[in-house]
Design a protein around this motif. Structure first.
Motif, mmCIF file in Angstrom:
data_model
loop_
_atom_site.group_PDB
_atom_site.id
_atom_site.type_symbol
_atom_site.label_atom_id
_atom_site.label_comp_id
_atom_site.label_asym_id
_atom_site.label_seq_id
_atom_site.Cartn_x
_atom_site.Cartn_y
_atom_site.Cartn_z
ATOM 1 N N PHE A 177 -10.919 -13.670 -13.755
ATOM 2 C CA PHE A 177 -11.226 -15.006 -14.253
ATOM 3 C C PHE A 177 -10.444 -16.109 -13.540
ATOM 4 C CE2 PHE A 177 -11.821 -11.978 -17.761
ATOM 5 C CZ PHE A 177 -13.188 -12.148 -17.960
ATOM 6 N N ASP A 178 -9.221 -15.839 -13.117
ATOM 7 C CA ASP A 178 -8.424 -16.812 -12.382
ATOM 8 C C ASP A 178 -8.105 -16.264 -11.000
ATOM 9 O OD1 ASP A 178 -8.255 -18.656 -14.458
ATOM 10 O OD2 ASP A 178 -6.551 -17.602 -15.357
ATOM 11 N N MET A 179 -7.989 -17.157 -10.037
ATOM 12 C CA MET A 179 -7.544 -16.723 -8.719
ATOM 13 C C MET A 179 -6.125 -16.176 -8.815
ATOM 14 S SD MET A 179 -8.886 -19.810 -6.254
ATOM 15 C CE MET A 179 -8.024 -19.143 -4.835
ATOM 16 N N PRO A 180 -5.824 -15.095 -8.142
ATOM 17 C CA PRO A 180 -4.451 -14.567 -8.184
ATOM 18 C C PRO A 180 -3.485 -15.529 -7.503
ATOM 19 C CG PRO A 180 -5.751 -13.410 -6.533
ATOM 20 C CD PRO A 180 -6.709 -14.277 -7.292
ATOM 21 N N SER A 181 -2.221 -15.452 -7.899
ATOM 22 C CA SER A 181 -1.205 -16.331 -7.320
ATOM 23 C C SER A 181 -0.867 -15.921 -5.897
ATOM 24 C CB SER A 181 0.065 -16.306 -8.182
ATOM 25 O OG SER A 181 -0.213 -16.743 -9.492
ATOM 26 N N ASP A 182 -0.877 -14.620 -5.623
ATOM 27 C CA ASP A 182 -0.443 -14.122 -4.330
ATOM 28 C C ASP A 182 -1.612 -13.563 -3.525
ATOM 29 O OD1 ASP A 182 2.243 -14.666 -4.946
ATOM 30 O OD2 ASP A 182 2.382 -12.786 -6.069
ATOM 31 N N GLU A 183 -1.380 -13.367 -2.244
ATOM 32 C CA GLU A 183 -2.367 -12.744 -1.370
ATOM 33 C C GLU A 183 -2.356 -11.227 -1.564
ATOM 34 O OE1 GLU A 183 -2.362 -14.372 2.798
ATOM 35 O OE2 GLU A 183 -0.439 -15.179 2.102
ATOM 36 N N MET A 184 -3.396 -10.601 -1.027
ATOM 37 C CA MET A 184 -3.392 -9.147 -0.915
ATOM 38 C C MET A 184 -3.931 -8.780 0.457
ATOM 39 S SD MET A 184 -6.628 -7.798 -3.233
ATOM 40 C CE MET A 184 -6.048 -8.517 -4.765
ATOM 41 N N PRO A 185 -3.548 -7.647 0.994
ATOM 42 C CA PRO A 185 -4.028 -7.251 2.324
ATOM 43 C C PRO A 185 -5.544 -7.116 2.342
ATOM 44 C CG PRO A 185 -2.172 -5.891 1.652
ATOM 45 C CD PRO A 185 -2.583 -6.680 0.450
ATOM 46 N N PRO A 186 -6.157 -7.371 3.494
ATOM 47 C CA PRO A 186 -7.626 -7.301 3.572
ATOM 48 C C PRO A 186 -8.188 -5.937 3.203
ATOM 49 C CG PRO A 186 -6.648 -7.508 5.766
ATOM 50 C CD PRO A 186 -5.565 -7.791 4.782
ATOM 51 N N LYS A 187 -7.504 -4.851 3.609
ATOM 52 C CA LYS A 187 -8.046 -3.529 3.305
ATOM 53 C C LYS A 187 -7.995 -3.235 1.808
ATOM 54 C CE LYS A 187 -3.880 -0.653 3.949
ATOM 55 N NZ LYS A 187 -3.333 0.528 4.651
ATOM 56 N N PRO A 244 12.169 -13.706 -3.261
ATOM 57 C CA PRO A 244 10.899 -13.704 -4.010
ATOM 58 C C PRO A 244 9.691 -13.990 -3.137
ATOM 59 C CG PRO A 244 12.602 -14.938 -5.173
ATOM 60 C CD PRO A 244 13.150 -14.634 -3.815
ATOM 61 N N SER A 245 9.864 -14.798 -2.083
ATOM 62 C CA SER A 245 8.721 -15.160 -1.249
ATOM 63 C C SER A 245 8.257 -14.019 -0.358
ATOM 64 C CB SER A 245 9.074 -16.377 -0.378
ATOM 65 O OG SER A 245 10.100 -16.024 0.534
ATOM 66 N N SER A 246 9.124 -12.993 -0.188
ATOM 67 C CA SER A 246 8.729 -11.866 0.660
ATOM 68 C C SER A 246 8.977 -10.541 -0.036
ATOM 69 C CB SER A 246 9.498 -11.928 1.982
ATOM 70 O OG SER A 246 10.889 -11.828 1.740
ATOM 71 N N LYS A 247 8.879 -10.560 -1.384
ATOM 72 C CA LYS A 247 9.142 -9.346 -2.152
ATOM 73 C C LYS A 247 8.091 -8.291 -1.847
ATOM 74 C CE LYS A 247 10.231 -7.692 -6.775
ATOM 75 N NZ LYS A 247 11.525 -7.181 -6.300
ATOM 76 N N ILE A 248 8.555 -7.087 -1.515
ATOM 77 C CA ILE A 248 7.647 -5.994 -1.166
ATOM 78 C C ILE A 248 7.962 -4.810 -2.057
ATOM 79 C CG2 ILE A 248 6.942 -4.408 0.649
ATOM 80 C CD1 ILE A 248 7.742 -6.503 2.667
ATOM 81 N N HIS A 249 6.948 -4.327 -2.756
ATOM 82 C CA HIS A 249 7.147 -3.151 -3.577
ATOM 83 C C HIS A 249 7.352 -1.941 -2.691
ATOM 84 C CE1 HIS A 249 5.863 -4.939 -7.499
ATOM 85 N NE2 HIS A 249 5.417 -5.843 -6.642
ATOM 86 N N GLU A 250 8.290 -1.115 -3.082
ATOM 87 C CA GLU A 250 8.590 0.049 -2.260
ATOM 88 C C GLU A 250 7.376 0.916 -2.033
ATOM 89 O OE1 GLU A 250 11.733 3.796 -2.103
ATOM 90 O OE2 GLU A 250 11.822 2.333 -3.732
ATOM 91 N N GLU A 251 6.555 1.054 -3.095
ATOM 92 C CA GLU A 251 5.399 1.925 -2.939
ATOM 93 C C GLU A 251 4.382 1.357 -1.954
ATOM 94 O OE1 GLU A 251 6.249 0.326 -5.629
ATOM 95 O OE2 GLU A 251 4.558 -0.457 -6.794
#
Length: 517
Positions: A46-56, A19-26
């Protein structure tokens, strides 16, 4: 190479059970942001997301949201600069991380501010004949901060004098025109100063010196004059105000000074009408504010406040600190701020010099005069602003006769072509006057002016063809835009979540300056 890339990809996908490194295939196989799972979800609101997202991804999602904003170069409502050269943009980017207030760490930034203050003070003809009474000043975030600081200085100076004389100092008042920008209303409310307004009429849109001086009494901390009304661009008559106030001060034994709000005109009048006396050449002008981010030709975030001499800035308002590594004086509402805008202003001052400013402001004035003449020639409009350099380079206009549509309808129609032109009503006691305003900025060329005239007449001719009932049906949508902006502003300050708690009561935002920036 194909084999290795596939192997790496498979290895990453095998880790997706964790779960800590789950990557969607797409997300692994897609070559664009829009193939990722982030593009299939709503952007966090409205709320900060739980996970990060890539800068781009974050960059692209926010950029797409901002695409709904208007085009700054077509925003003719704003006085704020929308064009700067690449070299100064590079300088700003290189210095974005510097905190201006840290004089010990960034001494040259402080030195550059002092150079700007000196140049601007001399531009405003500050007296230089007494080394012990030299003018002083500071950079601010804009003219709103500068005006509050100037009001604070006037109030404290008046209070100290009253206390020395053993008189009551609890009822200060400030005289100004009802055509002031909303920052003046903020200043008197925040600092608990009684405002005394000279109201506009349907024939006069500025403060008249005679009426202003009539309102002055022993509790008056100062009189505010505007060099460039936000409504119509008019310069108020500071010279006559000075002469009349000098006489009243002598008669009543007062010492009431003048503050000049040169937010817009401070970087225009010295180059277009250098003979106009409005600045420190007049003995009662104690302080002047100017916006570097208006006709000072910098991006938003820089203003200036200049005092004639230390006499007009009480010492007890200046704080001396040493916890940044060196002794330094501070007179600001905000402590930390970026250094980039101060550096940008210095670039503009030395890059253009007086000759460059003179050329730009002369061009803007000529363009404003051309637009005003073209609007009059159409037979539809009456010009309310002052031309030929006797006011700001803008054109305030209204329909010259009653029609089945109004200025708000024209502004809404122009919006369909991308032009942002405000429609609004005049200041208190003249609200029956509806008008539009086009601010001529540095990047508003003659060719762009011709395009505006063409689109403006197309809008008017379209409205001419519609009957009264059709206009009435369209009018709610025509004015929806302004209501939407007001609602956004209310939500910014009062709304805490998407469920609607803490909604405003509906009367926090005054109608006085709607659509006027």
């Amino acid at each position: 190479m194909v084999f290795l890339a596939t192997a790496v990809s498979d290895a990453r996908l095998e880790k997706s059970d964790d779960p800590s490194s789950k990557i969607h295939e797409e997300d692994v196989t897609s070559t664009t942001v829009y193939g990722s799972h982030w593009a299939a979800q709503d952007i966090p609101r409205f709320d900060m997301p739980s996970d990060e997202m890539p800068p781009k991804v974050a960059y692209k999602l926010i950029k797409d949201e901002l695409a709904l904003d208007g085009n700054p170069v077509l925003n003719l409502a704003s006085f704020v600069t929308t064009y700067m050269e690449e070299e100064v943009e590079k300088l700003m980017a290189e210095n974005m991380s510097k905190n201006f207030i840290d004089y010990e760490e960034y001494p040259m930034t402080c030195e550059i501010q002092n150079r700007c203050v000196s140049m601007i003070a001399r531009l405003f003809n500050a007296p230089m004949d007494n080394p012990t009474q030299e003018s002083l000043g500071c950079s601010t975030i804009g003219s709103s901060e500068a005006i509050i600081l100037a009001c604070l200085a006037m109030k404290r100076r008046w209070q100290l004098k009253r206390k020395e004389e053993g008189k009551d100092a609890s009822q200060p008042n400030l005289v100004m025109g009802a055509n002031v920008q909303v920052c003046w209303e903020k200043a008197v409310r925040y600092l608990e100063i009684e405002p005394r307004y000279v109201y506009c009429t349907e024939d006069c849109y500025v403060m008249t010196p005679e009426e202003a001086v009539e309102l002055v009494d022993e509790n008056t901390i100062g009189v505010a004059a505007i060099l460039g009304s936000t409504y119509t661009g008019h310069y108020e008559d500071v010279k006559t105000l000075n002469d009349l106030l000098e006489k009243k001060n002598q008669e009543l034994g007062l010492n009431v000074p003048i503050h000049v709000d040169a937010a817009s005109g401070g970087f225009v009048a010295p180059f277009v009408k250098p003979e106009l006396e409005w600045d420190f050449r007049l003995p009662l002008v104690a302080s002047i504010n100017a916006s570097g981010h208006k006709y000072g030709l910098c991006y938003a975030g820089i203003g200036w406040c200049i005092w004639r001499s230390p006499e007009f800035l009480p010492k007890d308002l200046i704080f001396n600190i040493n916890y940044l590594g060196a002794d330094q004086a501070s007179f600001t509402l905000n402590f930390s701020k970026g250094a980039a805008h101060v550096i940008a202003q210095y670039y503009i001052l030395i890059r253009l010099g007086k000759k460059g400013f003179r050329s730009i402001m002369a061009n803007l004035t000529r363009t404003a005069d051309h637009l005003a003449e073209a609007l009059v020639d159409t037979g539809y409009f009456k010009i309310l602003s002052e031309g030929n350099g006797f006011g700001l380079p803008l054109v305030a206009f209204k329909l010259n006769s009653k029609r089945h549509y109004d200025e708000f309808d024209i502004a809404a129609k122009l919006r369909e072509r991308g032009w942002i032109i405000p429609a609004y009503t005049m200041a208190p006691n003249a609200q029956s006057v509806k008008l539009c305003r086009v601010v001529i900025r540095e990047d508003f060329s003659r060719s762009r002016c011709e395009l505006l005239i063409k689109d403006l007449m197309a809008a008017v001719h379209h409205l001419d063809k519609l009957d009264h009932e059709t206009i009435k049906l369209q009018r709610p949508s025509a004015k929806q835009h302004w209501n939407k902006l007001r609602n956004i502003a209310r939500v910014t300050f009062h709304r805490t979540n998407h469920a609607g708690e803490h909604e405003p009561s509906g009367n926090q935002l005054p109608d006085k300056t709607a659509g006027v920036c």
